[in-house]
Design an enzyme around this catalytic site. Sequence first.
Site, mmCIF file in Angstrom:
data_model
loop_
_atom_site.group_PDB
_atom_site.id
_atom_site.type_symbol
_atom_site.label_atom_id
_atom_site.label_comp_id
_atom_site.label_asym_id
_atom_site.label_seq_id
_atom_site.Cartn_x
_atom_site.Cartn_y
_atom_site.Cartn_z
ATOM 1 N N ASN A 1 29.567 24.761 39.892
ATOM 2 C CA ASN A 1 30.451 23.540 39.001
ATOM 3 C C ASN A 1 29.855 22.688 40.133
ATOM 4 O OD1 ASN A 1 31.241 24.939 41.270
ATOM 5 N ND2 ASN A 1 33.407 24.566 40.605
ATOM 6 N N GLU B 1 35.876 30.901 49.331
ATOM 7 C CA GLU B 1 36.122 29.775 49.192
ATOM 8 C C GLU B 1 36.173 30.302 47.182
ATOM 9 O OE1 GLU B 1 38.128 27.102 49.180
ATOM 10 O OE2 GLU B 1 37.577 27.042 51.578
ATOM 11 N N CYS C 1 37.281 24.871 40.577
ATOM 12 C CA CYS C 1 38.568 25.761 41.083
ATOM 13 C C CYS C 1 39.891 25.469 41.372
ATOM 14 C CB CYS C 1 37.544 26.397 42.836
ATOM 15 S SG CYS C 1 37.420 24.982 43.261
HETATM 16 P P1 NDP Z 1 29.547 33.134 41.481
HETATM 17 O O1 NDP Z 1 30.264 34.322 42.327
HETATM 18 O O2 NDP Z 1 28.887 33.503 40.172
HETATM 19 O O3 NDP Z 1 28.358 32.885 42.436
HETATM 20 C C1 NDP Z 1 28.267 31.989 43.494
HETATM 21 C C2 NDP Z 1 27.237 31.983 44.287
HETATM 22 O O4 NDP Z 1 27.043 33.193 44.783
HETATM 23 C C3 NDP Z 1 25.821 32.309 43.450
HETATM 24 O O5 NDP Z 1 24.666 31.178 44.648
HETATM 25 C C4 NDP Z 1 25.121 33.301 43.650
HETATM 26 O O6 NDP Z 1 24.308 32.913 42.895
HETATM 27 C C5 NDP Z 1 25.402 34.156 44.843
HETATM 28 N N1 NDP Z 1 25.699 35.482 44.642
HETATM 29 C C6 NDP Z 1 26.053 36.191 43.475
HETATM 30 N N2 NDP Z 1 25.673 37.304 43.576
HETATM 31 C C7 NDP Z 1 25.830 36.913 44.770
HETATM 32 C C8 NDP Z 1 25.757 38.401 45.951
HETATM 33 N N3 NDP Z 1 25.877 39.450 46.062
HETATM 34 N N4 NDP Z 1 26.014 38.075 47.100
HETATM 35 C C9 NDP Z 1 25.723 37.267 47.344
HETATM 36 N N5 NDP Z 1 25.619 35.853 47.195
HETATM 37 C C10 NDP Z 1 25.887 36.317 45.703
HETATM 38 O O7 NDP Z 1 30.223 31.854 40.973
HETATM 39 P P2 NDP Z 1 28.996 31.023 40.542
HETATM 40 O O8 NDP Z 1 27.676 30.289 40.420
HETATM 41 O O9 NDP Z 1 29.378 31.194 38.642
HETATM 42 O O10 NDP Z 1 30.793 29.680 40.385
HETATM 43 C C11 NDP Z 1 31.930 29.454 39.764
HETATM 44 C C12 NDP Z 1 33.007 30.662 40.837
HETATM 45 O O11 NDP Z 1 33.342 29.627 41.935
HETATM 46 C C13 NDP Z 1 34.363 30.446 39.823
HETATM 47 O O12 NDP Z 1 35.332 31.580 40.145
HETATM 48 C C14 NDP Z 1 35.446 29.501 40.769
HETATM 49 O O13 NDP Z 1 36.892 29.435 40.616
HETATM 50 C C15 NDP Z 1 34.565 29.017 42.280
HETATM 51 N N6 NDP Z 1 35.280 28.402 42.874
HETATM 52 C C16 NDP Z 1 35.723 28.238 43.945
HETATM 53 C C17 NDP Z 1 35.826 27.114 44.821
HETATM 54 C C18 NDP Z 1 36.707 27.115 45.703
HETATM 55 O O14 NDP Z 1 36.310 26.204 47.016
HETATM 56 N N7 NDP Z 1 37.649 28.081 45.971
HETATM 57 C C19 NDP Z 1 34.996 25.465 44.294
HETATM 58 C C20 NDP Z 1 33.859 25.717 43.343
HETATM 59 C C21 NDP Z 1 33.665 27.040 42.443
HETATM 60 P P3 NDP Z 1 22.436 33.726 41.685
HETATM 61 O O15 NDP Z 1 23.719 31.900 40.933
HETATM 62 O O16 NDP Z 1 22.031 34.047 42.541
HETATM 63 O O17 NDP Z 1 23.697 34.709 41.206
#
Ligand code: NDP
Length: 479
Positions: free
Chosen positions: A149, A247, A281
């Site tokens: 995002n 996060e 987020c």
């Molecule tokens: P995801 O959790 O789906 O993915 C985040 C990252 O984790 C991607 O690079 C993904 O790879 C990777 N990933 C997925 N599964 C695994 C696993 N089992 N082990 C290790 N890595 C993994 O989140 P989104 O990309 O959908 O992002 C949106 C979410 O992030 C929302 O819930 C939002 O609130 C949160 N967010 C939190 C923030 C904060 O600072 N608190 C800031 C911004 C967003 P791949 O894409 O290849 O699946």
Amino acid sequence: MAKHSMFINGEWVDSVSGETFQDKNPADGTLFAEVPKANLEDADRALEAAFNARSVWANTDPGERARVLYKASALLLERQKEFADVLIGEGGAMFGKAMFETGYVADLLHTAGEDCRRILGETFPSSHGKIGMTIYRPLGTVVAISPWNFPLLLSCNKVSYALAAGNTVILKPASETPVIGLKIAELFEAAGLPAGVLNVITGPGGLLGDKLIEDPRSDLISFTGETLTGRKIGAKAGENLKKFTLELGGKDPMIILADADVDYAVNAAAFGAFMHQGQICMSVERIIVAESIVEEFAGKLAAKAKTLTVGDPTQPTTIIGPLINDDQIETVHAHVQDAAAKGAAILSGGKYEGRFYEPTVLSGVTRDMRIFKEETFGPVAPIIAVKDEKEALEVANDTEYGLSSGVITNDLQKAVFLAENLESGMVHINDSSLYDDPYCPFGGCKSSGIGREGGRRSMEEMSELKWITIHKGDRQFPF
Ligand code: NDP
């Protein structure tokens, strides 16, 4: 359409298998890029490169580390439009968001450069004939896993400070936005970072994540993404006794008390709820308003929502671009429909075309609705009416999340009461929940995460604190 390579050990390489995956433009579904699909062997190559480069970077003078970060910051500003185009093309950012994100990251890289020299230990009073002190040492290799995002900002939050603290890094960007991760590697390559210090691999998070977490050559897992994914990562890191920071998601409240300037509150709420289509987020996901002003506030917010231009994110006049994928459209619409079925009024929006969801204002939202409890991650502003600040606090805290909050009031006593008692890692008075600053401690409590990012906190999270003593003369041993 461009074909990309990954960055491992200072070289641009394909995946060992030769496999690739497609990176699509969320606005129109066209192919934006083809990128390597890394597998376990590629993860292994990145781990080895990062492991071998440790001593070079850990022993690089902090001033030299700072120069690399300053150079990367300057190069990003020179190439701002090119980076912004990637954020628009693969991430669905509207033009203004892309320019903001790139500008912010230039500032972040510079701030991390300044912090290279500001990781200060302590000295302790002489005790039992010793002088004691603490120093911070690099941890080793930081694995940075980032979401789609704010993909440049959230990746660089980790990469910049991991480098500033003297660590090597493996970045795994989200599969929805892999190219911006590869652009970060380009930036640091051009800034003169030694080979192997930053490695960027693209591919499926589940597969690569497990390997990167379990392998003894990684030392910290720095993750930003969904709460569900964070739980799995935390469990796996715990099993391996590996340090981690998380996060995660949010359901952030914005409280508007009876004395608020309604027009100001409407502008703050619109920005907080609709910026980047609500896919942040810290987006405002629940607007808790004093009942004496709720009708005026809701009417004005709906009127404002109807003026926001929805459409082509490349146009500077667009405010609402596309959601990232069809799953997000489904989730957002399901939340809106569930709220309407349980009695909420749709004052604006509630409809979509393709990936474009209209900015939506819902009034009469209650706690039994999905939109009250679950992260929506879409351009929806749910409004809940309350009697006073005490009820507002109780409603705001009725969530598993605890990332950020906003409070609009001119009553200092009530503002302080809310700031102290809101269960969230951050509270912004006279603003919405949507605010960040590279130097400040960003992070949440409850299911929104563990640990903080930003400035000194990142330097500490990404370093090993070591206690050193020097005995003056010979110590007297009892036997
Ligand atoms: P995801 O959790 O789906 O993915 C985040 C990252 O984790 C991607 O690079 C993904 O790879 C990777 N990933 C997925 N599964 C695994 C696993 N089992 N082990 C290790 N890595 C993994 O989140 P989104 O990309 O959908 O992002 C949106 C979410 O992030 C929302 O819930 C939002 O609130 C949160 N967010 C939190 C923030 C904060 O600072 N608190 C800031 C911004 C967003 P791949 O894409 O290849 O699946």
